[in-house]
Design an enzyme around this catalytic site. Structure first.
Site, mmCIF file in Angstrom:
data_model
loop_
_atom_site.group_PDB
_atom_site.id
_atom_site.type_symbol
_atom_site.label_atom_id
_atom_site.label_comp_id
_atom_site.label_asym_id
_atom_site.label_seq_id
_atom_site.Cartn_x
_atom_site.Cartn_y
_atom_site.Cartn_z
ATOM 1 C CG ASP A 116 -2.033 0.936 1.142
ATOM 2 O OD1 ASP A 116 -2.246 1.493 0.046
ATOM 3 O OD2 ASP A 116 -2.722 1.134 2.155
ATOM 4 C CB CYS A 424 -14.006 26.806 25.277
ATOM 5 S SG CYS A 424 -13.711 27.912 26.667
#
Ligand code: IVH
Length: 670
Positions: A116, A424
């Protein structure tokens, strides 16, 4: 001259031999230091006598030459792909069909690993490497010879007997260990990690600086040999690879000759499990007819040979209990939910955690407390949550409720429309954000203040000396000495001097890295570079409206908005002003160079002969121009390549924009 030439040749031959023994036979015949000394000696001699330096010298392995562009090359033999399947039944059909077709002929198969990685072709003439080209689209690929030479398992000169003219094909793979080390380093430096070893291998082969490529520790695994008809090769695939091994190529030792479908299936079964023990990724098994004279008889289909097929492994999947969810706060305030899992073995490693990406992901998957999650690992190594194991769903299970307050500071979270993540907003007082921003600011790819590690930053923050990035430049010697007396990070005389010197040194870091260091959301290393080059100085960047920011290449609307919003805040402007006073670089050196395209906006369209799209865009910017995606009255030139869209042409004609060819463009700037 003669004795020098002889000595250089001997050095080169010895370095080649040591390299071969080290990478092919795992044998270190000398210490690293001795090896480096010989290499340096040869490098020095080559600098002194460039006419005696061979293009195949082992010094090329270290790299150092720069690929300006990757020339496009047409393959002498097209690089075909293979038919592939996930189904064993189709492998059985392939085998039966081949046997039927070859009607009574004696033949066998080879089974081998399907790497791969990235396919490349290497041309050898008279035993010397002359060219390395990527697969590309199978017909045309990129010339990556300089980078290929840095891969130790690509022979530069062949050993023993070899065909005079042939092409060796194989896969460049990134071994897991080296891949993970490189990704850790990238993350430490604030770069986006590569998603998997294949992408990383591909990116590495396209690096402009071959010395960088040399550091990547890539490997080449050879699996195929091609030659013109006039050159004789062994008449089995197995025999060809055997020969290639003797020439000095790394050929997989696992290749097996199989007589029948039973042996093929046994090979596949074995490697489906054993693949995780390999040092690199494979994604299947390739089955080829071994007797090469039969290849012609079997022939080709539209794009792949009938004498070979690839069996692809399915991603491995397990089910494991979700124990809890942690919420991490990044430096930009973004919340990342992470699943804490009952440790489970998957493809050779133990998985304990996996990202849950964001609130949408959790909702889409329908994850409930107490669920078992399905975790998958494909060719890559990062395990992914792919779903909920519904068979193990408990009755009355309650859907996970996403947090609505910051886990660190308790501030209610916000979610911007069009964005998937929560964040946040308490950027000034939320601890992980403050420390994260400081860490990013000092990181190597940003301001590179090495002596300010995470521990020291915590120390300075704890002492109230550094709350934001500008505070770093106000530090004074007497504030530092003795700080954190009982801690590992404590600062002594010399440490204080070194730290202040490193901070001072950072004021010379180029403007584009200052832009990156600011830590604006979505502005990575590349984006920062593009912004810096486009606007040329901080004042222009600060004043830019969202629409103009979005004009910059690689800067999308989301990033443009984030940049505009960042500079709109008075706290940020104040920080920027303090950085200016501290003497940081607020403009780029290309600002003054009066490029040929200064102040002009160009549009490019179609494909070019001498440049890739990105290259021509970079070239325009290097000459002071801007590149825009759409034609307007302000467009100075439309650079028209082949196959450009008719709409662009029409619009340019309508607005009276000058249309120039690639060659005219080159004349214009040179
Ligand atoms: S043989 C004409 N052998 O898989 C056949 N290919 O689609 C030439 N690959 O592009 C290919 N491992 O990149 C062959 N052992 C192996 C391979 C292999 C990986 C890749 C190759 C090719 C693709 C097949």
């Amino acid at each position: 001259m003669e004795p020098v030439r002889k000595h250089m040749e001997e050095l080169a031959a010895e370095l080649d031999r040591l390299n071969y023994e080290y990478y092919m036979n795992d044998r270190s015949l000398v210490s690293d230091q001795q090896f480096d000394e010989m290499m340096r000696e040869l490098q020095d001699l080559e600098r002194q006598y460039p006419e005696l330096a061979s293009p195949l010298s082992p010094t090329k392995r270290v790299g150092g030459e720069v690929n300006k562009t990757f020339r496009q090359v047409t393959h002498r033999f097209p690089m075909l792909s293979l038919g592939n399947t996930y189904s064993i039944e189709e492998i059985e059909e392939f085998e039966a069909r081949t046997r039927r077709f070859l009607d009574g002929e004696q033949f066998s198969y080879t089974c081998e690993l399907k790497y791969d990685g990235v396919a490349i072709g290497l041309t050898y003439r008279h035993g010397q490497l002359v060219q390395a080209v990527t697969r590309g689209n199978g017909t045309v690929g990129d010339d990556i010879t300089l980078n290929a030479k840095t891969i130790p398992t690509i022979p530069l000169r062949l050993r023993g007997d070899y065909p005079d003219d042939f092409e060796a094909r194989g896969e460049v793979v990134y071994p897991f260990e080296a891949f993970e080390a490189m990704n850790r380093q990238r993350e430490a430096e604030g770069d986006e990690p590569f998603a998997n070893p294949r992408n990383a291998a591909s990116g590495s082969l396209k690096l402009q600086d071959s010395a960088e490529c040399a550091k990547r520790k890539l490997q080449f695994c050879m699996y195929f040999m091609m030659a013109p008809d006039s050159v004789e090769l062994p008449d089995t695939h197995y025999g060809r690879l055997e020969w290639a091994r003797q020439m000095g190529f790394k050929v997989q030792p696992y290749i097996k000759e199989c007589k029948n479908i039973g042996e093929i299936k046994a090979f596949i079964d074995y490697w489906d499990k054993a693949r995780w023990d390999l040092p690199y990724a494979i994604d299947g098994i390739v089955i080829k007819v071994n007797q090469t004279p039969l290849w012609d008889r079997l022939g080709l289909t539209a794009k792949s040979p009938r004498w070979a097929i690839a069996f692809k492994f399915k991603a491995e999947r397990v089910s494991t209990p979700l124990l809890s969810i942690s919420y991490q706060v990044g430096r930009t305030g973004v919340i990342t939910p992470v699943a804490n899992l009952q440790p489970v073995s998957l493809g050779g490693t133990v998985v304990r955690r996996a990202t849950l990406v964001n609130a949408d992901f959790i909702e889409k998957m329908g994850i409930c407390y107490g669920d078992n999650l399905l975790i998958e690992k494909g060719g890559e190594i990062i395990p992914k949550v792919v779903g909920v194991d519904m068979e193990k769903r408990k009755e009355g299970a309650v859907a996970v409720k996403y947090i609505d307050r910051c886990p660190e500071c308790g501030t209610p979270l916000v979610r911007v429309e069009g964005e998937a993540g929560h964040y946040c907003p308490n950027s000034d007082h939320c601890h992980p954000q403050i420390i994260g921003r400081l860490e990013h600011f000092v990181s190597r790819k940003a301001m590179n203040i090495e002596s300010l590690g995470p521990e020291r930053l915590e120390l300075l923050y704890g002492a109230g000396l550094v709350r934001n990035i500008a505070d770093i430049y106000d530090l004074r010697r007497e504030q530092l000495i003795g700080l954190g007396a009982d801690q590992a990070a404590s600062i002594q005389d010399k440490g204080a001097d070194n730290l202040l010197a490193a901070i001072e040194q950072s004021t010379r870091v180029p403007f584009e890295r200052v832009v990156f260091a600011l830590g604006i959301r979505y502005v990575g290393e590349v984006g920062a570079k593009k912004l810096a080059r486009y606007f040329k100085n901080m004042d222009a960047l600060m004043a830019a409206a969202e629409e103009e920011l979005a004009q910059v290449e690689d800067v999308g609307e989301v990033t443009a908005k984030a940049v505009a919003e960042w500079f709109a805040l008075s706290e940020h402007r104040e920080i920027v002003e303090r950085l200016r006073v501290a003497g940081l670089q607020f403009s780029g050196r290309w600002a003054a160079t009066g490029g040929k395209l200064d102040g002009m906006t160009l549009v490019v369209s179609g494909v070019f002969e001498h440049f890739s799209r990105d290259e021509i865009k970079a070239d325009i910017e290097n000459h002071g121009g801007k590149v825009s995606g759409s034609i307007s009255g302000k467009t100075a030139y439309l650079v028209a390549g082949e196959k450009m869209g008719p709409e662009k042409l029409k619009k340019a004609e309508k607005l009276g924009v000058k249309i120039i060819s690639e060659l005219e463009y080159m004349d214009l700037v040179r």
